[in-house]
Scaffold this motif. Sequence first.
Motif, PDB file in Angstrom:
ATOM      1  N   ASN A 126       5.283  77.109  18.919  1.00 12.61           N
ATOM      2  CA  ASN A 126       5.723  76.187  19.263  1.00 12.61           C
ATOM      3  C   ASN A 126       5.980  75.041  18.494  1.00 12.61           C
ATOM      4  OD1 ASN A 126       7.033  75.188  21.463  1.00 12.61           O
ATOM      5  ND2 ASN A 126       5.454  74.508  22.614  1.00 12.61           N
ATOM      6  N   ARG A 127       6.479  75.292  17.194  1.00 12.83           N
ATOM      7  CA  ARG A 127       6.933  74.127  16.185  1.00 12.83           C
ATOM      8  C   ARG A 127       8.090  74.426  15.636  1.00 12.83           C
ATOM      9  NH1 ARG A 127       2.061  74.829  12.293  1.00 12.83           N
ATOM     10  NH2 ARG A 127       2.678  76.968  12.499  1.00 12.83           N
ATOM     11  N   PHE A 128       8.924  73.507  15.364  1.00  9.56           N
ATOM     12  CA  PHE A 128      10.161  73.900  14.563  1.00  9.56           C
ATOM     13  C   PHE A 128      10.046  74.521  13.377  1.00  9.56           C
ATOM     14  CE2 PHE A 128      13.709  72.557  11.790  1.00  9.56           C
ATOM     15  CZ  PHE A 128      14.767  73.033  12.679  1.00  9.56           C
ATOM     16  N   PRO A 129       9.156  74.597  12.285  1.00  9.67           N
ATOM     17  CA  PRO A 129       9.425  75.120  10.993  1.00  9.67           C
ATOM     18  C   PRO A 129       8.947  76.507  11.378  1.00  9.67           C
ATOM     19  CG  PRO A 129       8.053  73.162  10.780  1.00  9.67           C
ATOM     20  CD  PRO A 129       8.259  73.164  12.286  1.00  9.67           C
ATOM     21  N   VAL A 130       8.182  76.948  12.400  1.00  9.70           N
ATOM     22  CA  VAL A 130       7.957  78.479  12.630  1.00  9.70           C
ATOM     23  C   VAL A 130       9.244  79.055  13.219  1.00  9.70           C
ATOM     24  CG1 VAL A 130       6.868  79.861  14.104  1.00  9.70           C
ATOM     25  CG2 VAL A 130       5.459  78.055  12.958  1.00  9.70           C
ATOM     26  N   ARG A 131      10.022  78.177  14.278  1.00 12.49           N
ATOM     27  CA  ARG A 131      11.394  78.805  14.759  1.00 12.49           C
ATOM     28  C   ARG A 131      12.198  78.981  13.762  1.00 12.49           C
ATOM     29  NH1 ARG A 131       9.481  75.228  19.046  1.00 12.49           N
ATOM     30  NH2 ARG A 131      10.948  73.736  18.387  1.00 12.49           N
ATOM     31  N   LEU A 132      12.129  78.029  12.880  1.00 16.80           N
ATOM     32  CA  LEU A 132      13.493  78.068  11.620  1.00 16.80           C
ATOM     33  C   LEU A 132      12.977  79.278  10.749  1.00 16.80           C
ATOM     34  CD1 LEU A 132      15.497  76.822   9.937  1.00 16.80           C
ATOM     35  CD2 LEU A 132      13.784  75.434   8.986  1.00 16.80           C
ATOM     36  N   SER A 133      11.628  79.507  10.681  1.00 11.53           N
ATOM     37  CA  SER A 133      11.353  80.618   9.653  1.00 11.53           C
ATOM     38  C   SER A 133      11.696  81.792  10.408  1.00 11.53           C
ATOM     39  CB  SER A 133       9.869  80.571   9.413  1.00 11.53           C
ATOM     40  OG  SER A 133       9.475  81.842   8.649  1.00 11.53           O
ATOM     41  N   ILE A 134      11.735  81.965  11.759  1.00 12.63           N
ATOM     42  CA  ILE A 134      11.930  83.291  12.411  1.00 12.63           C
ATOM     43  C   ILE A 134      13.307  83.588  12.258  1.00 12.63           C
ATOM     44  CG2 ILE A 134      12.189  84.092  14.621  1.00 12.63           C
ATOM     45  CD1 ILE A 134       9.435  82.700  15.347  1.00 12.63           C
ATOM     46  N   LEU A 135      14.078  82.437  12.556  1.00 14.76           N
ATOM     47  CA  LEU A 135      15.619  82.614  12.350  1.00 14.76           C
ATOM     48  C   LEU A 135      16.090  82.826  11.189  1.00 14.76           C
ATOM     49  CD1 LEU A 135      18.447  81.957  13.793  1.00 14.76           C
ATOM     50  CD2 LEU A 135      18.374  79.679  12.815  1.00 14.76           C
ATOM     51  N   ILE A 136      15.596  82.150   9.889  1.00 14.46           N
ATOM     52  CA  ILE A 136      15.842  82.519   8.458  1.00 14.46           C
ATOM     53  C   ILE A 136      15.766  84.116   8.211  1.00 14.46           C
ATOM     54  CG2 ILE A 136      15.250  82.153   6.294  1.00 14.46           C
ATOM     55  CD1 ILE A 136      15.144  79.177   6.954  1.00 14.46           C
ATOM     56  N   THR A 137      14.359  84.836   8.647  1.00 18.56           N
ATOM     57  CA  THR A 137      14.098  85.906   8.330  1.00 18.56           C
ATOM     58  C   THR A 137      14.827  87.006   9.063  1.00 18.56           C
ATOM     59  OG1 THR A 137      12.102  85.715   9.766  1.00 18.56           O
ATOM     60  CG2 THR A 137      11.630  85.260   7.560  1.00 18.56           C
ATOM     61  N   HIS A 138      15.240  86.702  10.413  1.00 17.44           N
ATOM     62  CA  HIS A 138      16.270  87.526  10.998  1.00 17.44           C
ATOM     63  C   HIS A 138      17.552  87.613  10.363  1.00 17.44           C
ATOM     64  CE1 HIS A 138      12.803  87.810  13.933  1.00 17.44           C
ATOM     65  NE2 HIS A 138      13.448  88.997  14.128  1.00 17.44           N
ATOM     66  N   ILE A 139      18.064  86.376   9.731  1.00 15.08           N
ATOM     67  CA  ILE A 139      19.382  86.315   8.954  1.00 15.08           C
ATOM     68  C   ILE A 139      19.241  87.182   7.793  1.00 15.08           C
ATOM     69  CG2 ILE A 139      20.699  84.798   7.650  1.00 15.08           C
ATOM     70  CD1 ILE A 139      20.409  82.603   9.944  1.00 15.08           C
ATOM     71  N   VAL A 140      18.014  86.928   7.067  1.00 18.49           N
ATOM     72  CA  VAL A 140      17.950  88.047   5.853  1.00 18.49           C
ATOM     73  C   VAL A 140      17.624  89.536   6.131  1.00 18.49           C
ATOM     74  CG1 VAL A 140      16.136  88.543   4.178  1.00 18.49           C
ATOM     75  CG2 VAL A 140      16.567  86.019   4.717  1.00 18.49           C
ATOM     76  N   PHE A 141      17.179  89.730   7.416  1.00 16.50           N
ATOM     77  CA  PHE A 141      16.963  91.228   7.818  1.00 16.50           C
ATOM     78  C   PHE A 141      18.613  91.643   8.178  1.00 16.50           C
ATOM     79  CE2 PHE A 141      17.616  94.209  11.522  1.00 16.50           C
ATOM     80  CZ  PHE A 141      16.871  95.102  10.824  1.00 16.50           C
ATOM     81  N   GLY A 142      19.566  90.855   8.647  1.00 14.83           N
ATOM     82  CA  GLY A 142      20.922  91.151   9.007  1.00 14.83           C
ATOM     83  C   GLY A 142      21.781  91.488   8.007  1.00 14.83           C
ATOM     84  N   VAL A 143      21.645  90.487   6.854  1.00 13.08           N
ATOM     85  CA  VAL A 143      22.246  90.637   5.724  1.00 13.08           C
ATOM     86  C   VAL A 143      22.019  91.677   4.678  1.00 13.08           C
ATOM     87  CG1 VAL A 143      22.647  89.463   3.442  1.00 13.08           C
ATOM     88  CG2 VAL A 143      22.848  88.171   5.654  1.00 13.08           C
ATOM     89  N   VAL A 144      20.621  91.999   4.735  1.00 18.64           N
ATOM     90  CA  VAL A 144      20.081  93.133   4.090  1.00 18.64           C
ATOM     91  C   VAL A 144      20.521  94.551   4.777  1.00 18.64           C
ATOM     92  CG1 VAL A 144      18.155  94.521   3.198  1.00 18.64           C
ATOM     93  CG2 VAL A 144      18.229  92.213   2.937  1.00 18.64           C
ATOM     94  N   VAL A 145      20.546  94.600   6.012  1.00 20.99           N
ATOM     95  CA  VAL A 145      20.852  95.645   6.652  1.00 20.99           C
ATOM     96  C   VAL A 145      22.473  96.158   6.438  1.00 20.99           C
ATOM     97  CG1 VAL A 145      21.452  96.737   9.046  1.00 20.99           C
ATOM     98  CG2 VAL A 145      19.172  95.734   8.480  1.00 20.99           C
ATOM     99  N   ALA A 146      23.462  94.721   6.645  1.00 19.65           N
ATOM    100  CA  ALA A 146      24.652  95.213   6.386  1.00 19.65           C
ATOM    101  C   ALA A 146      25.136  95.410   5.067  1.00 19.65           C
ATOM    102  CB  ALA A 146      25.358  93.909   6.885  1.00 19.65           C
ATOM    103  N   VAL A 147      24.551  94.922   4.070  1.00 16.49           N
ATOM    104  CA  VAL A 147      24.996  95.243   2.715  1.00 16.49           C
ATOM    105  C   VAL A 147      24.304  96.739   2.455  1.00 16.49           C
ATOM    106  CG1 VAL A 147      24.187  94.771   0.181  1.00 16.49           C
ATOM    107  CG2 VAL A 147      24.864  92.813   1.941  1.00 16.49           C
ATOM    108  N   ILE A 148      23.061  97.287   2.833  1.00 18.36           N
ATOM    109  CA  ILE A 148      22.601  98.514   2.266  1.00 18.36           C
ATOM    110  C   ILE A 148      23.505  99.575   3.087  1.00 18.36           C
ATOM    111  CG2 ILE A 148      20.628  99.941   2.687  1.00 18.36           C
ATOM    112  CD1 ILE A 148      20.285  98.037   0.497  1.00 18.36           C
ATOM    113  N   TYR A 149      23.741  99.050   4.437  1.00 19.46           N
ATOM    114  CA  TYR A 149      24.318 100.401   5.196  1.00 19.46           C
ATOM    115  C   TYR A 149      25.833 100.483   4.547  1.00 19.46           C
ATOM    116  CZ  TYR A 149      26.292 102.587   9.031  1.00 19.46           C
ATOM    117  OH  TYR A 149      27.077 103.418  10.086  1.00 19.46           O
ATOM    118  N   ALA A 150      26.563  99.414   4.173  1.00 18.91           N
ATOM    119  CA  ALA A 150      27.895  99.407   3.761  1.00 18.91           C
ATOM    120  C   ALA A 150      27.878 100.076   2.252  1.00 18.91           C
ATOM    121  CB  ALA A 150      28.509  98.020   3.400  1.00 18.91           C
ATOM    122  N   SER A 151      26.887 100.354   1.701  1.00 19.15           N
ATOM    123  CA  SER A 151      26.760 100.905   0.235  1.00 19.15           C
ATOM    124  C   SER A 151      26.749 102.238   0.349  1.00 19.15           C
ATOM    125  CB  SER A 151      25.822 100.137  -0.421  1.00 19.15           C
ATOM    126  OG  SER A 151      24.489 100.468  -0.122  1.00 19.15           O
TER     127      SER A 151
END
Length: 151
Positions: A126-151
């Motif tokens: 229940n703190r903003f930095p934690v929620r920001l971290s969750i958002l950032i790490t899921h964005i990283v996941f999405g980008v990596v999945v897209a790049v690896i899947y496309a290659s």
Amino acid sequence: MLNLLPIHSALVFHLRDAIIAGSTGRMVMLLFIYAGSLVRLPRIDVVSILGSLAAPNKQDAVTLGGALHFCMGVFFALLYATLWSMGIGSATWEWGLIFGAVHGGVVILQLFLMMRRFPSLSQQFNRFPVRLSILITHIVFGVVVAVIYAS
């Protein structure tokens, strides 16, 4: 054609590539989670937290949480690949960013709901930095999945 999983004539994706992309995305995501303190993000022990919802002790929680997180990484990569094969976006880093941001937002909403059932989670999430971290790490996941899947 062994690498293709036909679900419907218009819905075909590469099963092996999606599994590899999800596994890789999950590992990169965990690296960002556990190394987040280097860029002043809070460290979230997601593996232990996931496992502790069902396991009685720390060792079992880590084992169960690791297995759950691995399965979720593969599941979401399969979901992303299915959506891309249906024409919803494409396997590019931009769409990976969008899918990861939506995915992270859904996780944050789920955490708010879980905090009602498991009040101990509110101390951790229940703190903003934690929620920001969750958002950032899921964005990283999405980008990596897209790049690896496309290659």
